[in-house]
Design an enzyme around this catalytic site. Structure first.
Site, PDB file in Angstrom:
ATOM      1  N   CYS A   2       0.852  -1.186   0.000  1.00  0.00           N
ATOM      2  CA  CYS A   2       0.000   0.000   0.000  1.00  0.00           C
ATOM      3  C   CYS A   2       0.885   1.233   0.000  1.00  0.00           C
ATOM      4  O   CYS A   2       2.112   1.137   0.051  1.00  0.00           O
ATOM      5  CB  CYS A   2      -0.895   0.024   1.246  1.00  0.00           C
ATOM      6  SG  CYS A   2      -1.977  -1.416   1.393  1.00  0.00           S
ATOM      7  N   LEU A  50      -3.961  -1.392  -1.811  1.00  0.00           N
ATOM      8  CA  LEU A  50      -3.995  -2.567  -2.671  1.00  0.00           C
ATOM      9  C   LEU A  50      -4.564  -3.677  -1.805  1.00  0.00           C
ATOM     10  O   LEU A  50      -3.941  -4.097  -0.820  1.00  0.00           O
ATOM     11  CB  LEU A  50      -2.590  -2.951  -3.158  1.00  0.00           C
ATOM     12  CG  LEU A  50      -2.527  -4.222  -4.019  1.00  0.00           C
ATOM     13  CD1 LEU A  50      -3.216  -3.998  -5.361  1.00  0.00           C
ATOM     14  CD2 LEU A  50      -1.088  -4.659  -4.242  1.00  0.00           C
ATOM     15  N   ASN A  75       2.022  -0.301   5.936  1.00  0.00           N
ATOM     16  CA  ASN A  75       2.242  -0.927   4.643  1.00  0.00           C
ATOM     17  C   ASN A  75       3.073  -2.169   4.916  1.00  0.00           C
ATOM     18  O   ASN A  75       4.170  -2.073   5.456  1.00  0.00           O
ATOM     19  CB  ASN A  75       3.002   0.049   3.723  1.00  0.00           C
ATOM     20  CG  ASN A  75       3.502  -0.618   2.457  1.00  0.00           C
ATOM     21  OD1 ASN A  75       2.954  -1.613   2.006  1.00  0.00           O
ATOM     22  ND2 ASN A  75       4.558  -0.068   1.886  1.00  0.00           N
ATOM     23  N   GLY A  76       2.534  -3.325   4.590  1.00  0.00           N
ATOM     24  CA  GLY A  76       3.314  -4.537   4.808  1.00  0.00           C
ATOM     25  C   GLY A  76       2.454  -5.754   5.048  1.00  0.00           C
ATOM     26  O   GLY A  76       1.238  -5.735   4.843  1.00  0.00           O
ATOM     27  N   THR A 337      23.998   0.600 -11.166  1.00  0.00           N
ATOM     28  CA  THR A 337      23.585  -0.797 -11.313  1.00  0.00           C
ATOM     29  C   THR A 337      22.112  -0.999 -10.946  1.00  0.00           C
ATOM     30  O   THR A 337      21.431  -1.851 -11.506  1.00  0.00           O
ATOM     31  CB  THR A 337      24.501  -1.738 -10.489  1.00  0.00           C
ATOM     32  OG1 THR A 337      24.268  -3.078 -10.888  1.00  0.00           O
ATOM     33  CG2 THR A 337      24.283  -1.592  -9.003  1.00  0.00           C
ATOM     34  N   ARG A 340      20.149   0.011 -14.088  1.00  0.00           N
ATOM     35  CA  ARG A 340      20.303  -1.010 -15.142  1.00  0.00           C
ATOM     36  C   ARG A 340      19.424  -2.223 -14.857  1.00  0.00           C
ATOM     37  O   ARG A 340      18.701  -2.704 -15.727  1.00  0.00           O
ATOM     38  CB  ARG A 340      21.758  -1.484 -15.185  1.00  0.00           C
ATOM     39  CG  ARG A 340      22.712  -0.605 -15.919  1.00  0.00           C
ATOM     40  CD  ARG A 340      24.070  -1.296 -15.904  1.00  0.00           C
ATOM     41  NE  ARG A 340      25.139  -0.366 -16.208  1.00  0.00           N
ATOM     42  CZ  ARG A 340      26.406  -0.552 -15.858  1.00  0.00           C
ATOM     43  NH1 ARG A 340      26.748  -1.631 -15.182  1.00  0.00           N
ATOM     44  NH2 ARG A 340      27.322   0.336 -16.192  1.00  0.00           N
TER      45      ARG A 340
END
Length: 561
Positions: A2, A50, A75-76, A337, A340
């Site tokens: 969320c 969500l 959130n979790g 990185t 990428r």
């Protein structure tokens, strides 16, 4: 997964300030709530949902009749909420796993609350009776959290930094937005004016320590001793347990699958356990790459072996390059990185959201840091130094791989689950003698591979597949993604710009055209916020100027020029 957002002590109109909360709407596409705090007109919560568990009563902030003075935005996922209910006799009013945070806090305060949670979380807990605000974040920072606190007591908190950077405040001393440290909680006093003052910041868990919640874990005491067979068995038991507890969901489960060891192990164990508990749908696995890339071919073998419903997402160089700016905006970093490696993950997440109904997505993040999977670990001067480096990488995960995994999936409203970062699994692995954990016979992650050798979960060639540089794994055999990026960016950044890079960007100055290109995009969206990245990710023990594994001597890629 969320999006959480809160303000305390705002001097500006809240209806204007709440526009900033909409910057994280992607994290919760199912519902949104904006709620003022009773008695504190300049304090409010924003929440993007969500819906993964308790679709009826899952809106936040969570408030219970039993504790009318408590407000919670989190959130979790808390995997042990049922075990904690059984142990302490909690009476839940909803099916939400996060409700346990309120009960734990009421029973034993914030220290016990944070320490007893087995899961991934970032939360804001308000106690109006005792005039306290609490912030907390899980051990590895799997769930993100940012805050800004001014000298005059204005506090802003958000899942992503983009929800805070445009806040208005009357003070000319507007402080920097900064990430909240993983494995910590903070206590703040709430004044009658709605302003806050920080009291203390406390580290509640170190990843090397066995977590307190082991007392109510579903796996009982493991055999002790460091003989290889015992260790291998314990690794299998704890990893399987890490995957099992993460099956908690009312939405469809899927799995990212690169064909490398980590994601393949996750997918194989996940599918095995889904069959055991009779989940009715098939497991969807997702691989991304350019035409005939090594990752696509390897993932295809794994999917055929385990019997998943496999999806391949093929992208070309133009699509990858076009995604760069959106990726940097989502990530909130300019690390080379990380960017990428995020492009493929961002594009496959986009596909999952648009083309399938999988929402809860398993992935293999954390294994390279924990089990010494990076190729440069072959160069470690000693097992002890390798162990120290592994711990450093785990401590910084929230800046790099965990950040990448969260933002690329959350950008498309997906929830990520990472069993390799299970608290009990990681603390056990880190407790093993340093010499057991190092690469052996020229193969990284030797112990992890050995542990699953006789399980028949994976084909032997996958179980012992050497690590690919991500830019090679997703690329076509003709030209690596690394080379494609260099060729494109070389045309975008003038040599003179790079020469003067240190003048323009004195903090973490770009050393290559690629890093300069990424930094320009980052500064366009987040000007003056370069401190979010303390340093670039770089391999140790080698004279590296680029983070890619393909630049290291040990790295072999026979199909590359």
């Amino acid at each position: 997964m969320c999006g959480i957002w809160a303000l305390f002590g705002s001097d500006e109109c809240l209806s204007v300030q709440c526009l900033s909360a909409m910057k994280i709407a992607h994290r919760g596409p199912d519902a949104f709530r904006f709620e003022n705090v009773n008695g504190f007109t300049n304090c409010c919560f924003g929440f993007h949902r969500l819906a993964v568990v308790d679709q009826l009563y899952g809106m936040q902030p969570i408030r219970l009749k039993k504790f009318p003075y408590l407000w919670l935005c989190y959130n979790g996922e808390i995997y042990n909420f049922k075990q904690l209910q059984k142990q302490f006799g909690f009476e839940y009013q909803t099916l939400l796993d996060g409700e346990v945070i309120l009960h734990l806090y009421n029973r034993g305060g914030i220290e016990q609350t944070a320490s007893m949670l087995d899961g991934v979380f970032a939360f804001i807990l308000l106690d109006t009776a005792n005039r306290k605000v609490f912030l907390a974040r899980d051990t590895y920072g799997v769930r993100p959290l940012f805050k800004v606190l001014t000298d005059d007591g204005f506090l802003g908190v958000c899942s992503e930094a983009k929800g805070l950077i445009n806040l208005k405040h009357s003070s000319s001393l507007f402080s920097k937005v900064e990430p909240f440290l993983p494995g910590h909680y903070e206590v703040l006093d709430l004044k009658p004016s709605g302003k806050v003052a920080s009291v203390e910041l406390v580290k509640f868990h170190s990843y090397k320590d066995e977590p307190l919640h082991v007392a109510c874990d579903t796996v009982e005491t493991l055999p002790s001793g460091f003989d290889v067979e015992t260790v291998k068995s314990n690794i299998r038991i704890l990893f399987e347990n890490a995957v099992r507890k993460r099956l908690m969901a009312h939405r469809r489960i899927g799995c990212l699958l690169s064909g490398g060891l980590d994601s393949s192990l996750v997918a194989a164990v996940l599918l095995k356990l889904m069959k055991e508990i009779n989940i009715s749908y098939s497991l969807q696995t997702f691989a991304i790459g350019m035409e005939n890339s090594p990752d696509l071919l390897a993932a295809r073998k794994v999917a055929a072996h385990i019997g998943s419903e496999h999806h391949e997402v093929i992208f070309n160089s133009e699509e990858g390059i076009q995604a760069i700016e959106d990726v940097i905006f989502s990530l909130e970093t300019y690390d080379i990185t990380t960017i990428r490696a995020s492009i493929g993950m961002y594009l496959v997440s986009k596909y999952i959201r648009k083309k399938t109904d999988s929402v809860v997505i398993f992935s293999g993040e954390g294994s390279d840091e924990l089990t010494q999977g990076y190729i440069y670990f072959h160069k470690a001067p000693s097992p002890e130094e390798a162990a120290e480096e592994s711990e450093r990488l785990l401590k910084e995960l929230y800046l790099f791989d965990v950040l990448r995994a969260d933002r690329t999936t959350a950008a498309h409203g997906l929830e990520l689950r990472v069993p390799f970062l299970d608290h009990r699994f990681t603390s056990y692995y880190l407790s093993l003698p340093a010499e057991l954990r190092i690469p052996k016979n020229g193969i990284e992650k030797y112990l992890l591979r050995q542990a699953f050798e006789d399980s028949n979960l994976l084909p032997k060639e996958i179980l012992w597949r050497p690590k690919e540089a991500f830019s090679d794994g997703i690329a076509s055999v003709k030209k690596s993604w690394f080379s494609i990026l260099q060729d494109y960016i070389d045309q975008q950044v003038d040599d003179l710009l790079l020469e003067k890079a240190a003048e323009k960007y004195p903090f973490n100055p770009p050393k290559t055209k690629e890093s300069y290109y990424y930094r320009q995009i980052f500064e366009k969206h987040y000007p003056g916020q370069s401190n979010w990245l303390p340093h670039y990710w770089m391999p140790r023990w080698v004279k590296a100027t680029d983070p890619s594994a393909r630049t290291l001597k040990h790295y072999k890629s026979a199909t590359r020029e």
